[in-house]
Design an enzyme around this catalytic site. Sequence first.
Site, PDB file in Angstrom:
ATOM      1  N   SER A 143      34.059  17.288  -0.641  1.00 40.69           N
ATOM      2  CA  SER A 143      33.884  16.714   0.704  1.00 40.69           C
ATOM      3  C   SER A 143      33.374  17.765   1.678  1.00 40.69           C
ATOM      4  O   SER A 143      33.600  18.973   1.486  1.00 40.69           O
ATOM      5  CB  SER A 143      35.242  16.215   1.212  1.00 40.69           C
ATOM      6  OG  SER A 143      35.159  15.838   2.558  1.00 40.69           O
ATOM      7  N   TYR A 156      44.620  17.039   2.948  1.00 37.25           N
ATOM      8  CA  TYR A 156      43.370  16.601   2.301  1.00 37.25           C
ATOM      9  C   TYR A 156      42.345  17.741   2.215  1.00 37.25           C
ATOM     10  O   TYR A 156      41.741  17.963   1.161  1.00 37.25           O
ATOM     11  CB  TYR A 156      42.820  15.431   3.113  1.00 37.25           C
ATOM     12  CG  TYR A 156      41.507  14.842   2.650  1.00 37.25           C
ATOM     13  CD1 TYR A 156      41.451  13.980   1.563  1.00 37.25           C
ATOM     14  CD2 TYR A 156      40.316  15.104   3.335  1.00 37.25           C
ATOM     15  CE1 TYR A 156      40.246  13.408   1.159  1.00 37.25           C
ATOM     16  CE2 TYR A 156      39.117  14.538   2.943  1.00 37.25           C
ATOM     17  CZ  TYR A 156      39.081  13.693   1.858  1.00 37.25           C
ATOM     18  OH  TYR A 156      37.891  13.130   1.467  1.00 37.25           O
ATOM     19  N   LYS A 160      40.408  19.403  -1.107  1.00 37.48           N
ATOM     20  CA  LYS A 160      38.956  19.378  -1.323  1.00 37.48           C
ATOM     21  C   LYS A 160      38.406  20.792  -1.521  1.00 37.48           C
ATOM     22  O   LYS A 160      37.487  21.008  -2.309  1.00 37.48           O
ATOM     23  CB  LYS A 160      38.252  18.650  -0.173  1.00 37.48           C
ATOM     24  CG  LYS A 160      38.576  17.150  -0.150  1.00 37.48           C
ATOM     25  CD  LYS A 160      38.111  16.463  -1.446  1.00 37.48           C
ATOM     26  CE  LYS A 160      38.469  15.007  -1.527  1.00 37.48           C
ATOM     27  NZ  LYS A 160      37.999  14.350  -2.741  1.00 37.48           N
TER      28      LYS A 160
HETATM   29  P1  NAD Z   1      37.928   4.452  -1.435  1.00 43.70           P
HETATM   30  O1  NAD Z   1      39.270   4.331  -0.809  1.00 43.70           O
HETATM   31  O2  NAD Z   1      36.979   3.323  -1.315  1.00 43.70           O
HETATM   32  O3  NAD Z   1      38.055   4.814  -2.967  1.00 43.70           O
HETATM   33  C1  NAD Z   1      39.085   5.630  -3.446  1.00 43.70           C
HETATM   34  C2  NAD Z   1      39.155   5.513  -4.947  1.00 43.70           C
HETATM   35  O4  NAD Z   1      40.225   6.321  -5.405  1.00 43.70           O
HETATM   36  C3  NAD Z   1      39.430   4.074  -5.374  1.00 43.70           C
HETATM   37  O5  NAD Z   1      38.532   3.716  -6.373  1.00 43.70           O
HETATM   38  C4  NAD Z   1      40.838   4.106  -5.921  1.00 43.70           C
HETATM   39  O6  NAD Z   1      41.005   3.336  -7.088  1.00 43.70           O
HETATM   40  C5  NAD Z   1      41.042   5.569  -6.269  1.00 43.70           C
HETATM   41  N1  NAD Z   1      42.450   5.916  -6.071  1.00 43.70           N
HETATM   42  C6  NAD Z   1      43.140   5.903  -4.903  1.00 43.70           C
HETATM   43  N2  NAD Z   1      44.439   6.192  -5.140  1.00 43.70           N
HETATM   44  C7  NAD Z   1      44.557   6.390  -6.478  1.00 43.70           C
HETATM   45  C8  NAD Z   1      45.643   6.706  -7.335  1.00 43.70           C
HETATM   46  N3  NAD Z   1      46.894   6.879  -6.879  1.00 43.70           N
HETATM   47  N4  NAD Z   1      45.400   6.796  -8.664  1.00 43.70           N
HETATM   48  C9  NAD Z   1      44.155   6.613  -9.145  1.00 43.70           C
HETATM   49  N5  NAD Z   1      43.083   6.327  -8.395  1.00 43.70           N
HETATM   50  C10 NAD Z   1      43.292   6.208  -7.073  1.00 43.70           C
HETATM   51  O7  NAD Z   1      37.298   5.779  -0.798  1.00 43.70           O
HETATM   52  P2  NAD Z   1      35.937   6.556  -1.078  1.00 43.70           P
HETATM   53  O8  NAD Z   1      35.412   6.988   0.234  1.00 43.70           O
HETATM   54  O9  NAD Z   1      35.046   5.813  -2.000  1.00 43.70           O
HETATM   55  O10 NAD Z   1      36.500   7.867  -1.800  1.00 43.70           O
HETATM   56  C11 NAD Z   1      36.027   8.343  -3.044  1.00 43.70           C
HETATM   57  C12 NAD Z   1      36.045   9.858  -3.028  1.00 43.70           C
HETATM   58  O11 NAD Z   1      35.108  10.326  -2.076  1.00 43.70           O
HETATM   59  C13 NAD Z   1      37.387  10.469  -2.640  1.00 43.70           C
HETATM   60  O12 NAD Z   1      37.680  11.559  -3.468  1.00 43.70           O
HETATM   61  C14 NAD Z   1      37.160  10.926  -1.220  1.00 43.70           C
HETATM   62  O13 NAD Z   1      37.975  12.005  -0.866  1.00 43.70           O
HETATM   63  C15 NAD Z   1      35.710  11.332  -1.306  1.00 43.70           C
HETATM   64  N6  NAD Z   1      35.071  11.430   0.004  1.00 43.70           N
HETATM   65  C16 NAD Z   1      34.970  10.335   0.799  1.00 43.70           C
HETATM   66  C17 NAD Z   1      34.358  10.469   2.027  1.00 43.70           C
HETATM   67  C18 NAD Z   1      34.209   9.317   2.967  1.00 43.70           C
HETATM   68  O14 NAD Z   1      33.871   9.562   4.138  1.00 43.70           O
HETATM   69  N7  NAD Z   1      34.405   8.075   2.533  1.00 43.70           N
HETATM   70  C19 NAD Z   1      33.856  11.696   2.428  1.00 43.70           C
HETATM   71  C20 NAD Z   1      34.000  12.789   1.588  1.00 43.70           C
HETATM   72  C21 NAD Z   1      34.608  12.636   0.374  1.00 43.70           C
HETATM   73  C1  RM4 Z   2      35.890  12.972   4.410  1.00 43.92           C
HETATM   74  C2  RM4 Z   2      35.580  13.258   5.849  1.00 43.92           C
HETATM   75  C3  RM4 Z   2      35.477  11.960   6.551  1.00 43.92           C
HETATM   76  C4  RM4 Z   2      36.748  11.166   6.348  1.00 43.92           C
HETATM   77  C5  RM4 Z   2      37.030  11.004   4.885  1.00 43.92           C
HETATM   78  C6  RM4 Z   2      38.349  10.342   4.620  1.00 43.92           C
HETATM   79  O1  RM4 Z   2      36.010  14.071   3.630  1.00 43.92           O
HETATM   80  O2  RM4 Z   2      36.602  14.028   6.430  1.00 43.92           O
HETATM   81  O3  RM4 Z   2      35.205  12.153   7.921  1.00 43.92           O
HETATM   82  O4  RM4 Z   2      36.601   9.898   6.961  1.00 43.92           O
HETATM   83  O5  RM4 Z   2      37.068  12.248   4.269  1.00 43.92           O
END
Ligand code: NAD
Ligand code: RM4
Length: 253
Positions: A143, A156, A160
């Site tokens: 992230s 968090y 990361k």
């Molecule tokens: P999301 O909530 O849509 O997806 C999260 C995923 O993690 C889901 O598929 C869920 O099944 C899985 N998950 C959650 N809790 C779990 C558990 N206890 N056991 C197994 N699986 C579990 O969110 P997203 O934005 O698609 O996140 C996916 C990845 O991207 C994450 O690692 C998140 O940190 C990362 N990320 C997201 C963003 C953002 O802004 N959305 C930014 C940077 C990084």
């Molecule tokens: C990312 C970043 C985004 C936040 C998600 C959950 O790493 O910090 O801003 O919305 O995580």
Amino acid sequence: MNFKGKNAVVTGGSRGIGHAIAMALAESGANVLITYSSSEDAAEKTVNDMENMGVEGYKYKIDQSDIDKIPGLMDFIRNKFNTVHVLINNAGICPFRDFFDIDAKLFETVWKVNVESHFFITQEIARMMINNKTKGKILFISSISAIVGGKYQSHYTTTKSALNGLMHSLAITLGEHGIMVNSLEPGTILTDINRDDLSNQEKRSYMEKRIPLGRLGDPSDIAKPALFLVSDDNTYINGSELLDDGGMLVNLQ
Ligand code: NAD
Ligand code: RM4
């Protein structure tokens, strides 16, 4: 990019970023096994959609906060695939909380889902790749928060940054076997993980204003570079962190 005949595992593949990556891999010909934690219907639909594309699709329900569940997942993977070519370590959680409100239990859950489970899943999949002489590709979904802080994200951001630290070491250990390991750092992508947080209009407009491209990201913005990094077209990027944030990080003034 062609993934025909390749087997991919995507953790957290039923929703959000993981779903976009899983579907893009399937559209490019890969057989894809997704894990999911709760979204039964979404997981079922994902697998059906993949089968309609003519590839194999599998789903496995797992709570990654319980690392004792990993051997069961590995048995399932070995039963479906004789080797794995692509691993996307994507599952993650971000329960927004003030630093002083994060107790040991919450910290442990975030750590286990975001880091520890991926450490041990990667260990087993890497063993499988090495035993089968598969020159695979492993991608961690880290992230922007590995590099910059968040007032309600101290647990968090810790996880990361840790993923990047793990990735650096694996790029060495696994690079010696021709397995390439990288991380992708999304900026702010509208998904379930931040839907509540961004329902605060003031916060949402602040985030949008920070992004020179003028919009929050979409999971498809992450899927495209993810596919490149785990494709045969990536012949030399190993041990890298690719920021994919629309320019948010560099936007000081
Ligand atoms: P999301 O909530 O849509 O997806 C999260 C995923 O993690 C889901 O598929 C869920 O099944 C899985 N998950 C959650 N809790 C779990 C558990 N206890 N056991 C197994 N699986 C579990 O969110 P997203 O934005 O698609 O996140 C996916 C990845 O991207 C994450 O690692 C998140 O940190 C990362 N990320 C997201 C963003 C953002 O802004 N959305 C930014 C940077 C990084
Ligand atoms: C990312 C970043 C985004 C936040 C998600 C959950 O790493 O910090 O801003 O919305 O995580």
